[in-house]
Design a protein around this motif. Structure first.
Motif, PDB file in Angstrom:
ATOM      1  N   LEU A   1      -1.016  -2.317  -4.507  1.00  0.00           N
ATOM      2  CA  LEU A   1      -0.091  -1.506  -4.451  1.00  0.00           C
ATOM      3  C   LEU A   1      -0.091  -0.348  -3.339  1.00  0.00           C
ATOM      4  N   ALA A   2      -1.320   0.041  -2.905  1.00  0.00           N
ATOM      5  CA  ALA A   2      -1.465   0.897  -1.721  1.00  0.00           C
ATOM      6  C   ALA A   2      -1.209   0.085  -0.386  1.00  0.00           C
ATOM      7  N   GLN A   3      -1.625  -1.246  -0.483  1.00  0.00           N
ATOM      8  CA  GLN A   3      -1.325  -1.920   0.951  1.00  0.00           C
ATOM      9  C   GLN A   3       0.081  -1.915   1.101  1.00  0.00           C
ATOM     10  N   ARG A   4       0.952  -2.171   0.043  1.00  0.00           N
ATOM     11  CA  ARG A   4       2.744  -2.020   0.400  1.00  0.00           C
ATOM     12  C   ARG A   4       2.889  -0.997   0.958  1.00  0.00           C
ATOM     13  N   GLU A   5       2.276   0.433   0.734  1.00  0.00           N
ATOM     14  CA  GLU A   5       2.561   1.578   1.331  1.00  0.00           C
ATOM     15  C   GLU A   5       2.068   1.940   2.579  1.00  0.00           C
ATOM     16  N   GLY A   6       0.964   1.028   2.941  1.00  0.00           N
ATOM     17  CA  GLY A   6       0.360   0.971   3.980  1.00  0.00           C
ATOM     18  C   GLY A   6      -0.892   2.004   4.096  1.00  0.00           C
ATOM     19  N   ASP A   7      -1.193   2.724   3.026  1.00  0.00           N
ATOM     20  CA  ASP A   7      -2.032   3.715   3.077  1.00  0.00           C
ATOM     21  C   ASP A   7      -3.025   3.360   1.922  1.00  0.00           C
ATOM     22  N   LEU A   8      -4.500   2.568   2.317  1.00  0.00           N
ATOM     23  CA  LEU A   8      -5.371   2.322   1.335  1.00  0.00           C
ATOM     24  C   LEU A   8      -6.204   3.535   0.759  1.00  0.00           C
ATOM     25  N   THR A   9      -6.042   4.485   1.489  1.00  0.00           N
ATOM     26  CA  THR A   9      -7.006   5.726   1.066  1.00  0.00           C
ATOM     27  C   THR A   9      -6.459   6.560  -0.180  1.00  0.00           C
ATOM     28  N   LYS A  10      -5.136   6.094  -0.487  1.00  0.00           N
ATOM     29  CA  LYS A  10      -4.535   6.668  -1.518  1.00  0.00           C
ATOM     30  C   LYS A  10      -5.140   6.218  -2.754  1.00  0.00           C
ATOM     31  N   VAL A  11      -5.955   5.153  -3.007  1.00  0.00           N
ATOM     32  CA  VAL A  11      -6.500   4.744  -3.772  1.00  0.00           C
ATOM     33  C   VAL A  11      -7.850   5.634  -4.239  1.00  0.00           C
ATOM     34  N   ASP A  12      -8.253   5.927  -3.318  1.00  0.00           N
ATOM     35  CA  ASP A  12      -9.578   7.048  -3.634  1.00  0.00           C
ATOM     36  C   ASP A  12      -8.867   8.579  -3.945  1.00  0.00           C
ATOM     37  N   ARG A  13      -7.649   8.862  -3.326  1.00  0.00           N
ATOM     38  CA  ARG A  13      -7.071  10.206  -3.897  1.00  0.00           C
ATOM     39  C   ARG A  13      -6.817   9.842  -5.578  1.00  0.00           C
ATOM     40  N   GLU A  14      -6.007   8.849  -5.739  1.00  0.00           N
ATOM     41  CA  GLU A  14      -5.469   8.726  -7.040  1.00  0.00           C
ATOM     42  C   GLU A  14      -6.754   8.423  -8.226  1.00  0.00           C
ATOM     43  N   TRP A  15      -7.678   7.719  -7.655  1.00  0.00           N
ATOM     44  CA  TRP A  15      -8.981   7.533  -8.730  1.00  0.00           C
ATOM     45  C   TRP A  15      -9.502   9.198  -9.159  1.00  0.00           C
ATOM     46  N   ARG A  16      -9.779   9.856  -7.954  1.00  0.00           N
ATOM     47  CA  ARG A  16     -10.294  11.215  -7.996  1.00  0.00           C
ATOM     48  C   ARG A  16      -9.426  11.951  -9.407  1.00  0.00           C
ATOM     49  N   ASN A  17      -8.208  11.724  -9.505  1.00  0.00           N
ATOM     50  CA  ASN A  17      -7.324  12.141 -10.206  1.00  0.00           C
ATOM     51  C   ASN A  17      -7.289  11.893 -11.637  1.00  0.00           C
TER      52      ASN A  17
END
Length: 183
Positions: A148-164
């Motif tokens: 899902l993050a690859q489609r948006e082009g920002d894999l670092t989003k996965v880390d941010r969402e996991w922390r939440n």
């Protein structure tokens, strides 16, 4: 475009430094669970003097003069120690970088041991299981969220969402019995 090149580099770095270690920890969690179950399933009653009793039972068994109960005790102690050492070895393998003899000694002092009370060993096993559960949950989340993050082009989003959503290790049901105010 400089922005796309920077994002691509960030994503490549994220895969190497974040995603791959998370997935490796998720795989290692399966081995950890099996080892922790094996430690508990030895049925060994640990505590003060257990290591000495295990040595004596093993010595008598080696001489061929041990009663069956002593042979069983020696065998269970040896199984307990073997699985404990394998579990600690897996922890060392998972760590990156140079390991020292001091590192090994510290790990051995903080893991299950024949000399520990049964209650201490049970807590260590339960806490280790909760950690393995969290590693498994995190790996599953990263596997699902990465495309899902690859489609948006920002894999670092996965880390941010996991922390939440990660929560506390103390939220794991296996650790509820250790919550303050519970017996």
């Amino acid at each position: 475009d400089i922005r796309q090149t920077a994002q691509s580099g960030l994503n490549d770095n994220w895969i190497k430094t974040r995603l791959n270690p998370v997935l490796d920890a998720g795989k290692a969690a399966q081995t950890t669970h099996a080892n922790l179950d094996a430690i508990i399933n030895t049925g060994l009653n640990t505590g003060w003097g257990t290591d000495a009793k295990a040595g004596a039972a093993s010595f008598l068994a080696g001489l061929g003069v041990a009663p069956e109960s002593a042979k069983m005790f020696a065998a269970n102690a040896q199984k307990f120690q073997a699985v404990t050492m394998d579990t600690m070895l897996q922890q060392f393998i998972a760590q990156k970088g140079t390991q020292t003899e001091g590192d090994a000694k510290r790990v051995m002092q903080t893991f299950v041991a024949l000399k520990n009370t049964p209650e201490a060993n049970q807590f260590i096993v339960d806490f280790s299981k909760a950690k393995a559960n969290m590693d498994s949950r995190k790996a599953s989340y990263y596997e699902a969220a990465t495309p899902l993050a690859q489609r948006e082009g920002d894999l670092t989003k996965v880390d941010r969402e996991w922390r939440n959503i990660q929560g506390s290790i103390w939220d794991d049901p296996i650790l509820r019995k250790y919550a303050k105010g519970k017996s």
